[in-house]
Design an enzyme around this catalytic site. Structure first.
Site, mmCIF file in Angstrom:
data_model
loop_
_atom_site.group_PDB
_atom_site.id
_atom_site.type_symbol
_atom_site.label_atom_id
_atom_site.label_comp_id
_atom_site.label_asym_id
_atom_site.label_seq_id
_atom_site.Cartn_x
_atom_site.Cartn_y
_atom_site.Cartn_z
ATOM 1 N N LYS A 268 -15.846 43.554 -35.017
ATOM 2 C CA LYS A 268 -15.955 42.398 -34.133
ATOM 3 C C LYS A 268 -16.088 41.150 -34.995
ATOM 4 O O LYS A 268 -16.653 41.191 -36.085
ATOM 5 C CB LYS A 268 -17.198 42.525 -33.245
ATOM 6 N N GLY B 290 -21.134 36.760 -12.884
ATOM 7 C CA GLY B 290 -20.169 36.181 -13.826
ATOM 8 C C GLY B 290 -18.748 36.332 -13.308
ATOM 9 O O GLY B 290 -18.268 37.437 -13.086
ATOM 10 N N VAL C 11 -12.783 38.555 -16.502
ATOM 11 C CA VAL C 11 -12.894 39.896 -15.932
ATOM 12 C C VAL C 11 -13.492 39.850 -14.526
ATOM 13 O O VAL C 11 -12.993 40.500 -13.605
ATOM 14 C CB VAL C 11 -13.757 40.809 -16.829
#
Ligand code: NAI
Length: 362
Positions: free
Chosen positions: A78, A179, A183
């Site tokens: 990452k 959220g 997505v």
């Protein structure tokens, strides 16, 4: 470094600074046991550089586990770019980041994550070939991984609903989505199309209005979203929102969402289990995006084939839920054990020359 609480035998952690563009980044390669370390690049304004390091360490380990559990021939890595990045510097920053990735010679493969777009990755691709998540041709998967992530989360929610509620359909069930970014909004669309009722929250009111208009969602405050009287809570914002406090007050029977590192502490997971709340391990349920990126990188990216691979997330969660119930172990520990077993089996396996471990092939 080696005593850092989030350090977990990472193979490589690289600090990158480019004076000309102002880039400051950390690239963490957790494991290449299963292949090149793949995982997105996050651009975020952290309170301290230490917080960025913790994020890179935790997220890269999560990617090792995620890729292993998704049966992908890839290790885990990452990158985080430390914000803020000025708009006029963004192109130069992305190019400098690409050069840093390129310096790892394919040991790390990057793609989008929070704060980074397909357009950014197209710029990164001008300085390295070790990048995924680029625009795709017709009938091929590629570009923004979020719709695939959202599909995998929806399939995972269906698996959790089968296990916990013994129901095969989402129609009439209620889902609280925390959220409404890339997505979260696609997830709302998937759930809405299957007849679920949505309760939503985002720190950005425009996203809430959009979900209200498109899906008839009910908007609530960000402080109340996790404790709504719903069937399912889907964390799709940033990580660590399931604190021990939240775990005590969640009213849903299922927690299943896209966010990475959802559980703030080990005890958050235990508390959920003690209260009979079924938790879908984050890195298993949210693997749809990386499954797509791997298809793109390997050139095996017929959209229908990739979609079928994403749908297999449901079977994987079925197996985890069954094993957790059988052995009386919490779901995230079952997943961690399975992932670690796969990684240690790969570490002890010496591949044939030209075998799957070759790093620069994808
Ligand atoms: P994003 O940045 O597009 O969306 C995040 C959304 O959460 C934003 O709309 C933001 O305003 C909102 N938000 C932030 N803090 C909040 C809070 N306290 N309460 C409510 N809303 C809040 O990110 P994206 O791509 O949608 O990713 C969401 C999560 O899923 C992240 O944790 C990411 O690491 C994870 N993930 C994303 C994948 C992808 O394909 N994009 C793949 C796998 C995991």
């Amino acid at each position: 470094m080696f005593d850092h609480p989030d350090y977990d035998g990472h193979e490589k952690v690289m600090m990158v600074e480019d004076a000309e563009s102002g880039l400051k980044a950390i690239i963490a390669v957790h494991s290449t046991a299963l292949g090149a370390a793949a995982g997105g690049c996050r651009l975020w304004t952290y309170e301290t550089p230490g917080a960025a390091l913790s994020d890179a360490l935790r997220l890269s380990r999560g990617m090792s586990y995620k890729n292993a559990m998704a049966n992908l021939p890839m290790g885990g890595g990452k990158a985080v770019i430390l914000g803020p990045v000025l708009a006029e510097k963004r192109e130069a920053v992305m190019k400098a980041f690409g050069r840093a990735v390129d310096g790892l010679n394919g040991q790390y493969i990057t793609a989008e994550d929070v704060g980074v777009s397909v357009a950014d990755m197209e710029i990164v691709a001008t300085t390295t070939k070790h990048v995924g998540g680029l625009s795709a041709g017709a009938g091929k998967s590629g570009g923004d991984p979020s719709p695939y992530t959202a599909r995998g989360v929806r399939v995972g929610i269906e698996a959790a609903v089968r296990a916990k509620l013994n129901r095969r359909e989402l129609a009439g069930l209620s889902v609280a989505v925390q959220g409404l970014g890339h997505v979260g909004m696609y997830l709302c669309e998937e759930l809405f199309n299957l007849g679920a009722n949505l309760v939503v929250a985002d720190i950005n009111p425009a996203r809430v209005s959009e979900a209200q208009q498109r899906f008839g969602a009910v908007g609530v405050s960000v402080d109340d979203i996790l404790t709504q009287p719903v069937d399912i809570v889907a964390p799709c914002a940033l990580g660590a929102t399931i604190t021990e406090y939240a775990a005590r007050y969640i009213r849903a029977g299922i927690v299943a969402g896209a966010a990475n590192n959802q559980l703030a502490t080990v005890d958050s997971g235990r508390l959920l289990a003690e209260r009979g709340i079924l938790y879908a391990p984050d890195y298993v349920i949210n693997a749809g995006g990386i499954i797509m990126v791997q298809g793109e990188l390997s050139g095996d990216n017929d959209a229908a084939v990739v979609t079928a691979r994403v749908d297999a997330i449901g079977d994987r969660l079925d197996a985890i839920f069954k094993r957790a119930a059988r052995d009386n172990v919490i779901t995230n520990e079952v997943a961690d054990t399975m992932a670690r077993d796969k990684l240690s089996a790969a570490r002890t396996h010496v591949p044939a020359v030209g075998g799957e471990k070759t790093l620069s092939r994808i």
